[in-house]
Design an enzyme around this catalytic site. Structure first.
Site, PDB file in Angstrom:
ATOM      1  N   ARG A 163       0.692  -1.036   0.034  1.00  0.00           N
ATOM      2  CA  ARG A 163      -0.015  -0.097   0.069  1.00  0.00           C
ATOM      3  C   ARG A 163       0.843   1.380  -0.150  1.00  0.00           C
ATOM      4  O   ARG A 163       0.523   2.371  -0.584  1.00  0.00           O
ATOM      5  CB  ARG A 163      -0.912   0.058   1.163  1.00  0.00           C
ATOM      6  N   HIS A 184       0.507   4.441  -2.617  1.00  0.00           N
ATOM      7  CA  HIS A 184       0.572   5.695  -1.933  1.00  0.00           C
ATOM      8  C   HIS A 184       1.511   6.477  -2.458  1.00  0.00           C
ATOM      9  O   HIS A 184       1.642   7.896  -2.505  1.00  0.00           O
ATOM     10  CB  HIS A 184       0.086   5.733  -0.762  1.00  0.00           C
ATOM     11  N   ASP A 185       2.800   6.186  -2.618  1.00  0.00           N
ATOM     12  CA  ASP A 185       3.896   6.728  -3.136  1.00  0.00           C
ATOM     13  C   ASP A 185       3.835   7.338  -4.599  1.00  0.00           C
ATOM     14  O   ASP A 185       3.799   8.158  -5.190  1.00  0.00           O
ATOM     15  CB  ASP A 185       5.014   6.062  -2.876  1.00  0.00           C
ATOM     16  N   VAL A 202       1.090   9.955  -5.772  1.00  0.00           N
ATOM     17  CA  VAL A 202       1.561  11.391  -5.321  1.00  0.00           C
ATOM     18  C   VAL A 202       2.854  11.906  -5.841  1.00  0.00           C
ATOM     19  O   VAL A 202       3.848  11.202  -5.441  1.00  0.00           O
ATOM     20  CB  VAL A 202       1.284  11.439  -3.833  1.00  0.00           C
ATOM     21  N   GLY A 254       4.312  10.844  -8.369  1.00  0.00           N
ATOM     22  CA  GLY A 254       5.208   9.668  -8.975  1.00  0.00           C
ATOM     23  C   GLY A 254       5.954   8.761  -7.750  1.00  0.00           C
ATOM     24  O   GLY A 254       5.951   9.199  -6.768  1.00  0.00           O
ATOM     25  N   ASP A 306       8.583   8.386  -6.257  1.00  0.00           N
ATOM     26  CA  ASP A 306       9.685   9.214  -5.960  1.00  0.00           C
ATOM     27  C   ASP A 306      10.153   9.224  -4.333  1.00  0.00           C
ATOM     28  O   ASP A 306      10.828  10.164  -3.723  1.00  0.00           O
ATOM     29  CB  ASP A 306       9.558  10.431  -6.128  1.00  0.00           C
ATOM     30  N   ASN A 310      -3.543   8.469   4.674  1.00  0.00           N
ATOM     31  CA  ASN A 310      -2.356   7.863   5.305  1.00  0.00           C
ATOM     32  C   ASN A 310      -2.226   7.908   6.895  1.00  0.00           C
ATOM     33  O   ASN A 310      -1.635   7.365   7.509  1.00  0.00           O
ATOM     34  CB  ASN A 310      -1.140   8.732   4.642  1.00  0.00           C
ATOM     35  N   HIS A 346      -6.002  -5.985  -2.228  1.00  0.00           N
ATOM     36  CA  HIS A 346      -6.968  -5.991  -1.074  1.00  0.00           C
ATOM     37  C   HIS A 346      -7.136  -7.370  -0.489  1.00  0.00           C
ATOM     38  O   HIS A 346      -8.186  -7.625   0.129  1.00  0.00           O
ATOM     39  CB  HIS A 346      -8.163  -5.272  -1.444  1.00  0.00           C
TER      40      HIS A 346
HETATM   41  C1  HEM Z   1      -8.735   1.733  -6.109  1.00  0.00           C
HETATM   42  C2  HEM Z   1      -8.757   2.575  -5.052  1.00  0.00           C
HETATM   43  C3  HEM Z   1      -8.293   2.078  -3.557  1.00  0.00           C
HETATM   44  C4  HEM Z   1      -8.882   2.407  -2.493  1.00  0.00           C
HETATM   45  C5  HEM Z   1     -10.201   3.326  -2.461  1.00  0.00           C
HETATM   46  C6  HEM Z   1      -8.414   1.859  -1.534  1.00  0.00           C
HETATM   47  C7  HEM Z   1      -8.634   2.279  -0.064  1.00  0.00           C
HETATM   48  C8  HEM Z   1      -8.121   1.465   0.983  1.00  0.00           C
HETATM   49  C9  HEM Z   1      -8.370   1.682   2.331  1.00  0.00           C
HETATM   50  C10 HEM Z   1      -9.542   2.510   2.942  1.00  0.00           C
HETATM   51  C11 HEM Z   1      -7.582   0.839   2.886  1.00  0.00           C
HETATM   52  C12 HEM Z   1      -7.738   0.433   4.528  1.00  0.00           C
HETATM   53  C13 HEM Z   1      -6.447   1.480   5.476  1.00  0.00           C
HETATM   54  C14 HEM Z   1      -6.959   1.635   6.609  1.00  0.00           C
HETATM   55  O1  HEM Z   1      -7.748   1.309   7.204  1.00  0.00           O
HETATM   56  O2  HEM Z   1      -5.904   2.012   7.495  1.00  0.00           O
HETATM   57  C15 HEM Z   1      -6.520   0.061   2.177  1.00  0.00           C
HETATM   58  C16 HEM Z   1      -5.897  -0.934   2.389  1.00  0.00           C
HETATM   59  C17 HEM Z   1      -5.016  -1.568   1.532  1.00  0.00           C
HETATM   60  N1  HEM Z   1      -4.650  -1.091   0.363  1.00  0.00           N
HETATM   61 FE1  HEM Z   1      -6.066   0.126  -0.825  1.00  0.00          FE
HETATM   62  N2  HEM Z   1      -7.263   1.336  -1.813  1.00  0.00           N
HETATM   63  C18 HEM Z   1      -7.375   1.438  -3.296  1.00  0.00           C
HETATM   64  C19 HEM Z   1      -6.232   0.877  -4.164  1.00  0.00           C
HETATM   65  C20 HEM Z   1      -5.275  -0.065  -3.761  1.00  0.00           C
HETATM   66  C21 HEM Z   1      -4.208  -0.478  -4.513  1.00  0.00           C
HETATM   67  C22 HEM Z   1      -4.002   0.091  -5.951  1.00  0.00           C
HETATM   68  C23 HEM Z   1      -3.411  -1.306  -3.818  1.00  0.00           C
HETATM   69  C24 HEM Z   1      -1.990  -1.858  -4.024  1.00  0.00           C
HETATM   70  C25 HEM Z   1      -1.537  -2.190  -5.422  1.00  0.00           C
HETATM   71  C26 HEM Z   1      -3.759  -1.196  -2.259  1.00  0.00           C
HETATM   72  C27 HEM Z   1      -3.094  -1.862  -1.391  1.00  0.00           C
HETATM   73  C28 HEM Z   1      -3.832  -1.813  -0.257  1.00  0.00           C
HETATM   74  C29 HEM Z   1      -3.342  -2.942   0.627  1.00  0.00           C
HETATM   75  C30 HEM Z   1      -2.336  -3.955   0.800  1.00  0.00           C
HETATM   76  C31 HEM Z   1      -4.143  -2.604   1.928  1.00  0.00           C
HETATM   77  C32 HEM Z   1      -3.930  -3.107   3.419  1.00  0.00           C
HETATM   78  C33 HEM Z   1      -2.914  -2.356   4.170  1.00  0.00           C
HETATM   79  C34 HEM Z   1      -2.610  -2.960   5.499  1.00  0.00           C
HETATM   80  O3  HEM Z   1      -3.274  -3.848   6.078  1.00  0.00           O
HETATM   81  O4  HEM Z   1      -1.692  -2.205   6.331  1.00  0.00           O
HETATM   82  N3  HEM Z   1      -4.903  -0.590  -2.518  1.00  0.00           N
HETATM   83  N4  HEM Z   1      -6.993   0.581   0.837  1.00  0.00           N
END
Ligand code: HEM
Ligand SMILES: *[C@@H]1O[C@H](CO)[C@@H](O)[C@H](O)[C@H]1NC(C)=O
Length: 317
Positions: free
Chosen positions: A61, A65-66, A69, A71, A73, A93, A191
């Site tokens: 994640r 997020h890097d 924003v 690029g 970097d 974040n 996810h």
């Molecule tokens: C499509 C739009 C996306 C949205 C709206 C989104 C939103 C979120 C949210 C709300 C969380 C929970 C964060 C928290 O509660 O602390 C999350 C977790 C996560 N996201 Fe996304 N996400 C998106 C796309 C992505 C992408 C593209 C990736 C990676 C390629 C990604 C990887 C992850 C991972 C691995 C977690 C779990 C992180 C952890 O357990 O520490 N997400 N995301």
């Protein structure tokens, strides 16, 4: 720049190899300058995941997020400082992004082996790749050669896609970064691992959404009361194995997506067919995921003499 690009292309042609270049990045960028870098990164990531499997999800994640924003970097790694409005305080974040200590530990070991050579942005890209493969997902050659920013961009970080986004908002957010709806659908498969805090899915599980399977909604309410409990965690994909698989897509088809934004990918729109395909075909999910991760890793990269190689990932040199 144009002439060095031309030279590079010529060298690739002469080598009679597909040089597997992404933009100006190269999978062999550190072959001479730091040949052990990939081994070092992988071993520190492996140690971290042994302690806590979720850390792999957190690192993946962090990379997303890097890259979204300014690029890829390493801007997300910068702490607050005069002139640096840290991205760590952005909506998506704060109290959420994690894994910074693991990146620091990798950087320390890499600096010991190869002084002032490997960027924090490349370390994060490699750590994300290794997290995926160590969690049972695909492995792929990650193009390298990114350099680190001297700035952060809190304003742009505040525009990261949010869990309440609609499909068209998600599509637009990815399109703005040069990613298409397949990239959106397949990268969301990250996810399959990790967790979300209650405040990210409260509205969905308490009646805000009708496209949610009833027993899943009832179960999700138990860790997410209507008032309070905002920081309690639920797995983004059940059962919670923290292993890479196509279970995320199977859950979406069963209307068991935890986030509103996740379920938007299977709600009668133009990404339904892909979700269905990945739910039936883990191999194509893994293949397409690898391709899109490299594409994600190519967004807005600083190369050549742009930016710098930070000595400490948390601050500019
Ligand atoms: C499509 C739009 C996306 C949205 C709206 C989104 C939103 C979120 C949210 C709300 C969380 C929970 C964060 C928290 O509660 O602390 C999350 C977790 C996560 N996201 Fe996304 N996400 C998106 C796309 C992505 C992408 C593209 C990736 C990676 C390629 C990604 C990887 C992850 C991972 C691995 C977690 C779990 C992180 C952890 O357990 O520490 N997400 N995301
Ligand atoms: C999704 O984004 C693409 C650009 O990647 C755009 O061409 C298309 O119109 C968008 N689709 C919808 C339905 O918003």
């Amino acid at each position: 720049m144009a002439s060095s690009t031309k030279l590079f292309a010529t060298v690739c042609l002469l080598a009679l190899l597909s040089c597997s270049v992404q933009g100006q990045l190269s999978t062999t960028f550190y072959a001479r300058s730091c040949k052990n870098v990939e081994q070092i990164v992988r071993s520190v990531v492996a140690q971290a995941l042994k302690k806590e499997a979720r850390m792999g999800a957190s690192i993946v994640r962090l990379f997303f997020h890097d890259c979204f924003v300014q690029g890829c970097d390493a801007s997300i790694l910068l702490d607050a400082a005069p002139g640096i409005a840290t991205e760590k305080n952005a909506f998506g974040n704060i109290n959420s992004a994690r894994g910074f200590e693991v990146i620091d530990a990798i950087k320390q070991q890499v600096e010991r082996a190869c002084k002032a050579t490997v960027s924090c942005a490349d370390i994060l890209a490699l750590a994300a790749r290794d997290s995926v493969s160590l969690l049972g997902g695909p492995n792929w050659a990650m193009p390298l050669g990114r350099r680190d920013s001297r700035t952060a961009n809190l304003g742009e970080a505040n525009q990261l896609p949010a869990p309440f986004f609609s499909l068209s908002q998600l599509n637009a957010s990815f399109a703005a970064k040069g990613l298409n709806f397949q990239d959106l659908t397949v990268l969301s498969g990250a996810h399959t691992v990790g967790s979300a805090i209650c405040s990210a899915f409260k509205n969905r599980v308490w009646g805000g959404d009708s496209n949610i399977e009833t027993s899943f909604a009832l179960q999700s309410r138990q860790t997410c009361p209507t008032s309070g409990g905002d920081t309690q965690l639920s797995p983004l994909t059940i059962p919670n194995t923290n292993r890479f698989s196509n279970q995320f897509y199977k859950n979406l088809v069963a209307r068991r997506g935890l986030l509103h934004s996740d379920q938007e990918l299977f709600n009668g729109g133009f990404t339904d067919a892909l979700v269905r395909k990945y739910s039936n075909d883990a191999k194509s999910f893994f293949n397409d995921f690898s391709v899109s991760m490299a594409k994600l890793g190519n967004i807005g990269v600083l190369t050549g003499r742009s930016g710098e190689v930070r000595l400490n990932c948390r601050k500019v040199n």
